[in-house]
Each structure stands twice: as C-alpha cells, then as structure tokens.
Write a protein that holds these residues in place. Sequence first.
Motif, PDB file in Angstrom:
ATOM      1  N   LEU A  15       0.822  -1.214   0.000  1.00 42.77           N
ATOM      2  CA  LEU A  15       0.000   0.000   0.000  1.00 42.77           C
ATOM      3  C   LEU A  15       0.854   1.260   0.000  1.00 42.77           C
ATOM      4  N   LEU A  16       1.879   1.298   0.841  1.00 33.94           N
ATOM      5  CA  LEU A  16       2.673   2.512   0.997  1.00 33.94           C
ATOM      6  C   LEU A  16       3.411   2.900  -0.283  1.00 33.94           C
ATOM      7  N   GLN A  17       3.797   1.900  -1.093  1.00 29.63           N
ATOM      8  CA  GLN A  17       4.505   2.245  -2.324  1.00 29.63           C
ATOM      9  C   GLN A  17       3.571   2.382  -3.524  1.00 29.63           C
ATOM     10  N   ALA A  18       2.312   1.934  -3.382  1.00 25.79           N
ATOM     11  CA  ALA A  18       1.397   1.950  -4.523  1.00 25.79           C
ATOM     12  C   ALA A  18       1.022   3.355  -4.949  1.00 25.79           C
ATOM     13  N   GLY A  19       1.047   4.313  -4.003  1.00 30.03           N
ATOM     14  CA  GLY A  19       0.693   5.682  -4.358  1.00 30.03           C
ATOM     15  C   GLY A  19       1.608   6.290  -5.395  1.00 30.03           C
ATOM     16  N   ALA A  20       2.816   5.737  -5.536  1.00 30.13           N
ATOM     17  CA  ALA A  20       3.762   6.277  -6.512  1.00 30.13           C
ATOM     18  C   ALA A  20       3.200   6.211  -7.921  1.00 30.13           C
ATOM     19  N   TYR A  21       2.571   5.082  -8.265  1.00 34.26           N
ATOM     20  CA  TYR A  21       2.017   4.989  -9.617  1.00 34.26           C
ATOM     21  C   TYR A  21       0.843   5.949  -9.777  1.00 34.26           C
ATOM     22  N   GLY A  22       0.015   6.094  -8.726  1.00 33.51           N
ATOM     23  CA  GLY A  22      -1.106   7.020  -8.805  1.00 33.51           C
ATOM     24  C   GLY A  22      -0.659   8.441  -9.103  1.00 33.51           C
ATOM     25  N   LEU A  23       0.528   8.809  -8.631  1.00 32.72           N
ATOM     26  CA  LEU A  23       1.019  10.156  -8.886  1.00 32.72           C
ATOM     27  C   LEU A  23       1.444  10.367 -10.335  1.00 32.72           C
ATOM     28  N   GLY A 143      -5.524   5.004  -6.401  1.00 35.28           N
ATOM     29  CA  GLY A 143      -6.643   5.929  -6.511  1.00 35.28           C
ATOM     30  C   GLY A 143      -6.624   7.076  -5.527  1.00 35.28           C
ATOM     31  N   LEU A 144      -6.095   6.842  -4.321  1.00 32.97           N
ATOM     32  CA  LEU A 144      -6.159   7.891  -3.307  1.00 32.97           C
ATOM     33  C   LEU A 144      -5.005   8.879  -3.392  1.00 32.97           C
ATOM     34  N   SER A 145      -3.892   8.517  -4.011  1.00 33.69           N
ATOM     35  CA  SER A 145      -2.803   9.495  -4.114  1.00 33.69           C
ATOM     36  C   SER A 145      -3.190  10.696  -4.992  1.00 33.69           C
ATOM     37  N   PRO A 146      -3.937  10.512  -6.114  1.00 33.57           N
ATOM     38  CA  PRO A 146      -4.415  11.711  -6.820  1.00 33.57           C
ATOM     39  C   PRO A 146      -5.401  12.532  -5.987  1.00 33.57           C
ATOM     40  N   VAL A 147      -6.230  11.848  -5.192  1.00 35.58           N
ATOM     41  CA  VAL A 147      -7.155  12.573  -4.310  1.00 35.58           C
ATOM     42  C   VAL A 147      -6.363  13.370  -3.270  1.00 35.58           C
ATOM     43  N   MET A 148      -5.318  12.750  -2.720  1.00 30.84           N
ATOM     44  CA  MET A 148      -4.447  13.462  -1.777  1.00 30.84           C
ATOM     45  C   MET A 148      -3.824  14.682  -2.437  1.00 30.84           C
ATOM     46  N   ALA A 160       4.085  19.177  -6.268  1.00 36.39           N
ATOM     47  CA  ALA A 160       5.407  18.713  -5.834  1.00 36.39           C
ATOM     48  C   ALA A 160       5.378  18.240  -4.382  1.00 36.39           C
ATOM     49  N   ASP A 161       4.565  18.881  -3.542  1.00 38.51           N
ATOM     50  CA  ASP A 161       4.446  18.442  -2.144  1.00 38.51           C
ATOM     51  C   ASP A 161       3.923  17.006  -2.068  1.00 38.51           C
ATOM     52  N   ALA A 162       2.957  16.678  -2.917  1.00 40.52           N
ATOM     53  CA  ALA A 162       2.408  15.320  -2.941  1.00 40.52           C
ATOM     54  C   ALA A 162       3.491  14.310  -3.311  1.00 40.52           C
ATOM     55  N   PHE A 163       4.368  14.669  -4.243  1.00 41.21           N
ATOM     56  CA  PHE A 163       5.458  13.776  -4.637  1.00 41.21           C
ATOM     57  C   PHE A 163       6.422  13.554  -3.468  1.00 41.21           C
ATOM     58  N   LEU A 164       6.714  14.611  -2.704  1.00 43.11           N
ATOM     59  CA  LEU A 164       7.631  14.470  -1.565  1.00 43.11           C
ATOM     60  C   LEU A 164       7.039  13.585  -0.473  1.00 43.11           C
ATOM     61  N   ILE A 165       5.755  13.778  -0.176  1.00 45.31           N
ATOM     62  CA  ILE A 165       5.109  12.961   0.859  1.00 45.31           C
ATOM     63  C   ILE A 165       5.116  11.492   0.467  1.00 45.31           C
ATOM     64  N   THR A 166       4.781  11.216  -0.774  1.00 45.18           N
ATOM     65  CA  THR A 166       4.735   9.828  -1.229  1.00 45.18           C
ATOM     66  C   THR A 166       6.129   9.214  -1.274  1.00 45.18           C
ATOM     67  N   ALA A 250     -14.482   7.989  -6.734  1.00 45.30           N
ATOM     68  CA  ALA A 250     -15.557   7.045  -7.073  1.00 45.30           C
ATOM     69  C   ALA A 250     -14.976   5.751  -7.636  1.00 45.30           C
ATOM     70  N   TYR A 251     -13.968   5.868  -8.482  1.00 44.58           N
ATOM     71  CA  TYR A 251     -13.326   4.696  -9.076  1.00 44.58           C
ATOM     72  C   TYR A 251     -12.685   3.827  -7.994  1.00 44.58           C
ATOM     73  N   THR A 252     -11.957   4.461  -7.083  1.00 48.83           N
ATOM     74  CA  THR A 252     -11.243   3.705  -6.051  1.00 48.83           C
ATOM     75  C   THR A 252     -12.204   2.980  -5.120  1.00 48.83           C
ATOM     76  N   ILE A 253     -13.250   3.676  -4.672  1.00 49.56           N
ATOM     77  CA  ILE A 253     -14.230   3.046  -3.783  1.00 49.56           C
ATOM     78  C   ILE A 253     -14.873   1.844  -4.469  1.00 49.56           C
ATOM     79  N   THR A 254     -15.216   2.000  -5.744  1.00 46.18           N
ATOM     80  CA  THR A 254     -15.846   0.905  -6.492  1.00 46.18           C
ATOM     81  C   THR A 254     -14.912  -0.289  -6.608  1.00 46.18           C
ATOM     82  N   VAL A 255     -13.667  -0.026  -6.954  1.00 46.67           N
ATOM     83  CA  VAL A 255     -12.706  -1.120  -7.121  1.00 46.67           C
ATOM     84  C   VAL A 255     -12.470  -1.849  -5.808  1.00 46.67           C
ATOM     85  N   VAL A 256     -12.345  -1.095  -4.735  1.00 44.08           N
ATOM     86  CA  VAL A 256     -12.121  -1.731  -3.429  1.00 44.08           C
ATOM     87  C   VAL A 256     -13.290  -2.646  -3.074  1.00 44.08           C
ATOM     88  N   ILE A 257     -14.523  -2.168  -3.280  1.00 50.43           N
ATOM     89  CA  ILE A 257     -15.697  -2.989  -2.982  1.00 50.43           C
ATOM     90  C   ILE A 257     -15.703  -4.253  -3.843  1.00 50.43           C
TER      91      ILE A 257
END
Length: 398
Positions: A15-23, A143-148, A160-166, A250-257
């Motif tokens: 999970l922690l590294q998956a946000g990289a692709y979302g960015l 899905g949530l990294s773009p929302v973040m 750029a801040d989002a990239f640093l956090i991820t 919406a996409y992320t919630i649907t996929v998770v369900i």
Amino acid sequence: MSRTLTFVVYLLAVLLQAGAYGLTFMLPRLFDTFGANEKAVGLILLVATVSTLIAVYFSGHLSDWFGRVVTLGLACLAIAAALALFAVADGVNAMVVLASLLLGAGWGLTYSLAPVVLTRLVTADERIRYFALHSVVLMVGFGLSPVMASQIEAAGGTIADAFLITSGLCVLSALLFFVLVAPVRRHAINPGPEARSRLSLGYVGRILKGKAVLPIIMVCLGASVFAGMNNFQTVFADARGLDYAHFFLAYTITVVICRVALAKFKGGTQPYMTIAALQYVMAGSVLLFAFSGASVPAYIVVAILFGVGYGASYPVLAAMAANDAQEDLVPQTLQLFALTYFIGIFGFPLIAGWMIVELGTAPLLYLIVALAALEATMALRRAQNDQASLPLAADKAA
C-alpha cells in the motif's frame, strides 16, 4: 511473526509504495508548471517504459542474487528517489529523465515480484482471493494518491508536495519489506530455497507457446485502456470543467468494494466468461464518457462502471495467468505478464499524449473503447473454446 501478521505487513508495504504509480496521473499537472504539454508527459513515460522493461526482464536475476523480498525493498528506495527528484525538478531536464528511469525500474520490480512472493505464501486454490486482496491495496494507493494531491492543492500546497510525501511513504515501504525477509521464508508453502526465477528468451518462447499467452496479451490491452483513462484524466476533467478527484475517488471506492467481494470468489466454472462480461462493462463506460460532456452525475457513473469493469476483471486475469502457466514457469510467466502490462501502462501514454495534442481527446477515447472491446472479445472467445472442449474431455475420460 505469525502468518497473519506477515500478510498484514506485506499488504501495508504494498500500500505505501502503490501511491507512486497514482502520482503518474498527476504528471500532466506537474509538467504544466514547467510549461510542457501532454507530448512531453508521453515521452517521459516512454523513458520509464524502457527502464521498466529492462528491470522486469532482469527481475529474476536480481531475485536470484539478493532474494525477492530484499529486491522489493531496494525497488521501493528507487521509487522514493524518483519521486523526490520529480518534486524538486524545475523543468523537463536530465533530472526528470533520471527520475523517470528510477521510477520505471522501481515500479517494474515491485509490480512483477510482489505477486511472485504472494504465490510462495498461498496455494493455487487461494490465488484469486489473495490476488484480489493484493490488488485492493494496490488500487487504494493508485486511486487515493491523486485525491491526496487534489486536497494538497486545495489547501494551498503544490503537486510537488504530494510527490515528496509519497517519497517518504516509499521509504517506509522499503523498511517493511526488509523486515519481512525472514517471515516470508518461514511461512512459505514450499519452505525450501526459492525456485530460480530469472527470465530468458528460451523461457519466453515456452510461455508464449502455452495457454498463458492469452492473459499476457490481454493485460497489455487492458493496461493501455487503464493508462488512457487515468494518466490524462486531469486533462479530460479540466477540458470539461470537472473535478478529477471525483473520478478517482468514485473509481477507487468501487474497485475496493469489487475486489473485496472477489476475495471470496474462486473464479467460477468459466472465469474467462466473467472477465469478458466485466470488460464489456469497461468498454461501455469509456463510450459513455466520450458522450457525457460536463455532467457530474454521468462522470461519477463512468468512474463506477470503469471501476467495476477494469477493477474487478484484473485480479481474475492475473490469477488466470498463474493458473494457465506451466507449473515450473509460474514465476517467469508472472514476470512476462508484468512486462506486457508495463508496455501498455507506460507505452500507451506516448500515443495518447500525441493524440490529445494533435487530434483532441475524442479520437483518443474512441481508440480506448476499441481496445477495451477487443480485450473483452478475446476473453469471450477463450471462454467459448473452453466450454466447447468440456464434452471432448468428458468423452476421453469415458
């Protein structure tokens, strides 16, 4: 560490590294601050494609040298470095090219090796369920990294801040993978040394002559559809006056369900028929998007349908790649599956970026519909052939 805790830590690391692709979906907005357009995004992702393909091809070699779990940790550190470089870059320059190379290599290794580690921990009957759980946490990160990123912008921050956090989250992921080395070895279904997993042209030839060739081709088509819809979703949304965060949420919630539901699903008697039905839904969602205009409700419906179609079909397809593989070639088959996936994920944006700049978004969406329909039809044909072969198998048994 117990088997259950091993799975929990493994999924947290994923999970922690998956946000990289979302960015990477945010690259058009990041590049806009450089004064660059979608063509530049496509070219940079093409650079990532090259390093990804090299990394995936040699992932087995690295695994044989360092072990799969250690290699996963090193890959997460490469991703962290890539995101940090993107964050501090001030133009499309050598720093961005290096970041793209590191991102491609790191993501290629994590994406290809994590499922192989998972197959070492679960039985063949458990694969669809555990592949579904694995893909749930991947999709949450995607899905949530773009929302973040959207929330950071709304709060006065920058992309750029989002990239640093991820980047920091990926460092944590690397540390967790290093912690998992001994527990994964202890809880393996076959507790002996890891089977050799390096990929070679000879192995590729054997795989392409077997049943697993179909999911390997299909995943490339599906990845192209996914990349076309997601990598430039910010462009589609801006052009229509929509908020891209609505789509990704919406996409992320649907996929998770859907994928949580799949965790209890064993594929049924006709898994390829299931894949076909879901992917026709995916094709329909893109077609609806092509004509939905600036309607927010329609935008949400498109995201939900796309989540059902792509999100639910992918883990079943990944499990079928493993199940269709020759028993002694499961690691190599999953690496080739990942390799063709990345051809679509990082290669298709080059075509998509060119089409947006030169032709507009509508022709791109029509092409995506065609690719989705082709993938669905391939699954349907396989299901029909499997069904037709059942009476023949029964006759031979009699």
